[in-house]
Design an enzyme around this catalytic site. Structure first.
Site, mmCIF file in Angstrom:
data_model
loop_
_atom_site.group_PDB
_atom_site.id
_atom_site.type_symbol
_atom_site.label_atom_id
_atom_site.label_comp_id
_atom_site.label_asym_id
_atom_site.label_seq_id
_atom_site.Cartn_x
_atom_site.Cartn_y
_atom_site.Cartn_z
ATOM 1 N N PRO A 240 0.819 -1.216 0.000
ATOM 2 C CG PRO A 240 -0.120 -1.101 2.141
ATOM 3 C CD PRO A 240 0.646 -2.008 1.229
ATOM 4 C CD GLU B 262 1.137 -5.567 10.878
ATOM 5 O OE1 GLU B 262 1.298 -4.450 10.381
ATOM 6 O OE2 GLU B 262 0.015 -6.023 11.177
ATOM 7 C CG ASP C 63 -12.209 -1.405 -22.130
ATOM 8 O OD1 ASP C 63 -13.397 -1.545 -22.431
ATOM 9 O OD2 ASP C 63 -11.404 -2.347 -22.031
ATOM 10 N NE ARG D 220 -9.451 -6.346 -19.766
ATOM 11 C CZ ARG D 220 -10.098 -5.464 -20.512
ATOM 12 N NH1 ARG D 220 -9.607 -4.252 -20.658
ATOM 13 N NH2 ARG D 220 -11.237 -5.773 -21.110
HETATM 14 C C1 SAM Z 1 -1.860 -6.186 5.873
HETATM 15 S S1 SAM Z 1 -0.848 -5.706 4.526
HETATM 16 C C2 SAM Z 1 0.506 -4.930 5.314
HETATM 17 C C3 SAM Z 1 0.397 -3.461 5.365
HETATM 18 C C4 SAM Z 1 1.591 -2.786 6.031
HETATM 19 N N1 SAM Z 1 1.623 -3.101 7.418
HETATM 20 C C5 SAM Z 1 1.502 -1.269 5.838
HETATM 21 O O1 SAM Z 1 0.806 -0.642 6.623
HETATM 22 O O2 SAM Z 1 2.103 -0.727 4.880
HETATM 23 C C6 SAM Z 1 -0.179 -7.232 3.960
HETATM 24 C C7 SAM Z 1 0.259 -7.263 2.512
HETATM 25 O O3 SAM Z 1 -0.832 -6.987 1.658
HETATM 26 C C8 SAM Z 1 -0.390 -6.380 0.470
HETATM 27 N N2 SAM Z 1 -1.179 -5.142 0.281
HETATM 28 C C9 SAM Z 1 -2.016 -4.573 1.165
HETATM 29 N N3 SAM Z 1 -2.591 -3.480 0.676
HETATM 30 C C10 SAM Z 1 -2.126 -3.339 -0.580
HETATM 31 C C11 SAM Z 1 -2.340 -2.381 -1.598
HETATM 32 N N4 SAM Z 1 -3.161 -1.355 -1.427
HETATM 33 N N5 SAM Z 1 -1.686 -2.541 -2.773
HETATM 34 C C12 SAM Z 1 -0.832 -3.575 -2.959
HETATM 35 N N6 SAM Z 1 -0.589 -4.519 -2.009
HETATM 36 C C13 SAM Z 1 -1.215 -4.406 -0.835
HETATM 37 C C14 SAM Z 1 1.100 -6.128 0.617
HETATM 38 O O4 SAM Z 1 1.791 -7.123 -0.103
HETATM 39 C C15 SAM Z 1 1.304 -6.246 2.110
HETATM 40 O O5 SAM Z 1 2.600 -6.682 2.427
#
Ligand code: SAM
Length: 249
Positions: free
Chosen positions: A88, A115, A168, A153
């Site tokens: 994220p 995490e 699209d 795609r």
């Molecule tokens: C619970 S999340 C961890 C978030 C992290 N503790 C933070 O606050 O940045 C677990 C995993 O989900 C994935 N993930 C969660 N949200 C995402 C997003 N918006 N985009 C891409 N991957 C995401 C990532 O690979 C991350 O390591």
């Protein structure tokens, strides 16, 4: 397009065996292969995660199994394969990004869990960090699948002509026009007359106007980023006037 995925849940990627992506795999336009860090642990308990240093709730994916899994994936990957860390905290993935990434030969997507992943993996295996939106998922698998779908795609020959991505939403910075199919009248709701008359020029003009109008109504932020031609400006003005009930001569 070659997609290697580092994931604790490889079975989730069976979801990509359906529809357009399933067909792309059958036609060798998309290759999906998973590496599970669980198969690469060097500790006697086979752990893939551990408690965070400094203390805080949750677990962190350990660097060693991730590193070994990425190295194994790299052995099968095409040259110049990009490593993509799903997080994220990454750059926001969108249609222009998908268009750019569709020109690459391959990716190794690293799906985090818990995490997240031990930060040092990105020093050992440098890559790009991408996010699918400003929200937090429980794991990177759905994010990886989202990116793989949007990118694949756009790979030549993945979509047939009839499914072409050119019209699209987001492809030209606009939302797509509305669609209708048979019957032409359902519970007194009728299909716009212009679509029934077979005048292709009139249909194209109507569709462009609807596209502009919808974007103005639903996503005005997209219009702010786009330069409209004189014709498009006039079509949009007409649409706005009709929506606002203003009669123009
Ligand atoms: C619970 S999340 C961890 C978030 C992290 N503790 C933070 O606050 O940045 C677990 C995993 O989900 C994935 N993930 C969660 N949200 C995402 C997003 N918006 N985009 C891409 N991957 C995401 C990532 O690979 C991350 O390591």
């Amino acid at each position: 397009m070659w997609c290697g995925i580092i994931t604790l849940f490889p079975d989730m990627f069976e979801a990509l065996e359906y529809g357009v992506l399933g067909r792309a795999q059958k036609n060798d336009l998309l290759k999906i292969a998973c590496w599970n860090p669980r198969d690469f642990t060097d500790n006697k308990h086979g752990n893939v995660d551990d408690r965070p240093y400094g203390g805080s709730p949750g677990m962190v994916m350990s660097v060693q199994p991730l590193h070994a899994a990425i190295q194994a994936a790299k052995k099968s990957a095409p040259k110049n394969t990009k490593i993509i860390y799903l997080t994220p905290q990454g750059k926001r993935f969108d249609q222009p990004a998908a268009e750019k990434l569709a020109k690459e030969d391959g990716f190794i997507f690293v799906a985090g869990r818990y995490e997240g992943i031990d930060e040092r993996i990105m020093q050992l295996e440098p890559g790009e960090e991408w996010s699918v939106g400003d929200f937090v998922l429980s794991g990177g698998e759905f994010a990886a699948m989202t990116m793989i779908d949007a990118i694949t795609r756009l790979v030549p020959n993945v979509l047939g002509d009839a499914e072409s991505a050119n019209n699209d939403s987001h492809c030209a910075g606009l939302l797509e026009y509305p669609h209708y199919t048979r019957p032409d009248c359902y519970q007194d709701l009728v299909v716009p007359e212009v679509l029934l008359q077979g005048n292709h020029q009139a249909i194209a003009k109507w569709r462009l106007q609807q596209s502009l109008g919808r974007t103005w109504q639903k996503r005005p932020d997209l219009l702010e980023k786009k330069t409209l031609s004189t014709v498009e400006q006039e079509l949009l003005r007409e649409y706005q006037a009709s929506e606002q009930g203003i009669k123009r001569d």
